[in-house]
Structure formats: C-alpha cells, structure tokens
Scaffold this active site. Structure first.
Site, PDB file in Angstrom:
ATOM      1  N   LYS A   8      -6.804   0.077 -12.563  1.00  0.00           N
ATOM      2  CA  LYS A   8      -5.926   0.658 -13.568  1.00  0.00           C
ATOM      3  C   LYS A   8      -4.699  -0.245 -13.587  1.00  0.00           C
ATOM      4  CE  LYS A   8      -2.932   4.452 -14.732  1.00  0.00           C
ATOM      5  NZ  LYS A   8      -2.099   5.486 -14.118  1.00  0.00           N
ATOM      6  N   GLY A  10      -1.221  -1.713 -13.545  1.00  0.00           N
ATOM      7  CA  GLY A  10       0.032  -1.112 -13.128  1.00  0.00           C
ATOM      8  C   GLY A  10      -0.069  -0.277 -11.868  1.00  0.00           C
ATOM      9  N   CYS A  11      -1.257  -0.031 -11.372  1.00  0.00           N
ATOM     10  CA  CYS A  11      -1.435   0.745 -10.146  1.00  0.00           C
ATOM     11  C   CYS A  11      -0.884  -0.062  -8.974  1.00  0.00           C
ATOM     12  CB  CYS A  11      -2.906   1.072  -9.930  1.00  0.00           C
ATOM     13  SG  CYS A  11      -3.247   1.873  -8.343  1.00  0.00           S
ATOM     14  N   VAL A  12       0.059   0.512  -8.246  1.00  0.00           N
ATOM     15  CA  VAL A  12       0.706  -0.173  -7.124  1.00  0.00           C
ATOM     16  C   VAL A  12      -0.314  -0.560  -6.057  1.00  0.00           C
ATOM     17  CG1 VAL A  12       2.405   0.102  -5.283  1.00  0.00           C
ATOM     18  CG2 VAL A  12       2.908   0.960  -7.567  1.00  0.00           C
ATOM     19  N   THR A  15      -2.531  -3.443  -7.122  1.00  0.00           N
ATOM     20  CA  THR A  15      -1.767  -4.692  -7.067  1.00  0.00           C
ATOM     21  C   THR A  15      -1.737  -5.235  -5.645  1.00  0.00           C
ATOM     22  OG1 THR A  15      -0.424  -4.036  -8.965  1.00  0.00           O
ATOM     23  CG2 THR A  15       0.488  -5.742  -7.521  1.00  0.00           C
TER      24      THR A  15
END
Length: 135
Positions: A8, A10-12, A15
């Site tokens: 997804k 933008g998912c921290v 990343t």
C-alpha cells in the site's frame, strides 16, 4: 535478485521493509496492491498453506470494525471479499522468481533470499500513533 513487492503506497512498514531488502542488495519492484488487477487464483497463490485468517490485514477498517471476521470465513469467501476490498489483503505480498508469500516475516525472507535480516524487526502492526490509520 528481483523482488516484486506488493504494497500500500505510503505504508510506513512497507517502506521500512523495502529499505531492508534494498540494503541487502536486492532489486525491489514495488507495486500498488490496491491498484492491481487481482484474480482469485493469482491472489490465492500468495497464501500457500496458511490458514485463511492469516491472509487478512488485521488493521483493515472492515476487520477492526468487526464487519469482517477472518476466522469465520472459508477460502472462497475470503478471496471474494479481498477482490472487492484490497485493503483486506495482508501485506506485503512478495514474489521472488515465482516463490510467493504474504506478510514480512524475517525468518521466511532470510531463508528464501539467503540474507541476514536478524537486526531488522519487521513489524506488520501500524506504528503510527497520531490518529491516522495505516489500513
């Protein structure tokens, strides 16, 4: 070695997980899990022998609200729900030369790729505490 990494954007956590793979010298091709044209057989191929409940993103709004109970679903019901709402899919989905998996469990990733991720604590829970959802 190239890793297809369905995430997804933008998912921290996704990343951080991609950064671990890149730091290990792997080529990571990130794909938007929410925009993928999934079919039931292709999506099913990522789950292997895992119980259906482990296929789900525990932070998905429909799960946290109690609208979807992963433990009460069979394979066909689960896939139908995930095709309709990709936020329900546990992530990341990984594909390395046809080996497919769901989630980022360091032991599985290390064994497959032959890299040392012992120092990494790849947590799938949402680290945000600012009121925003990671769904």
């Amino acid at each position: 070695m190239r890793v297809l990494f369905y995430e997804k954007p933008g998912c921290v956590n996704n990343t951080r997980q991609k950064a671990l793979l890149l730091a290990a010298g792997l080529e990571v091709e990130a794909r938007n899990l929410l925009a993928e044209a999934w079919t039931a057989p292709f999506l099913r191929s990522f789950f292997g022998m895992r119980p259906v409940a482990e296929w789900f993103n525990r932070s998905a709004p429909a799960v946290t609200a109690g609208d979807v109970d992963p433990a009460g679903l069979n394979e066909h019901q689960a896939l139908a729900l995930m095709l309709a709402d990709p936020l329900l899919i546990r992530r990341p989905l990984l594909d390395v030369d046809g080996w497919r998996s769901v989630g980022f469990e360091a032991a599985d990733v290390m064994a497959l790729l032959g890299i040392d991720l012992n120092a990494a604590q790849a947590d799938e829970s949402c680290p945000r505490r600012d009121g925003h959802r990671c769904d």
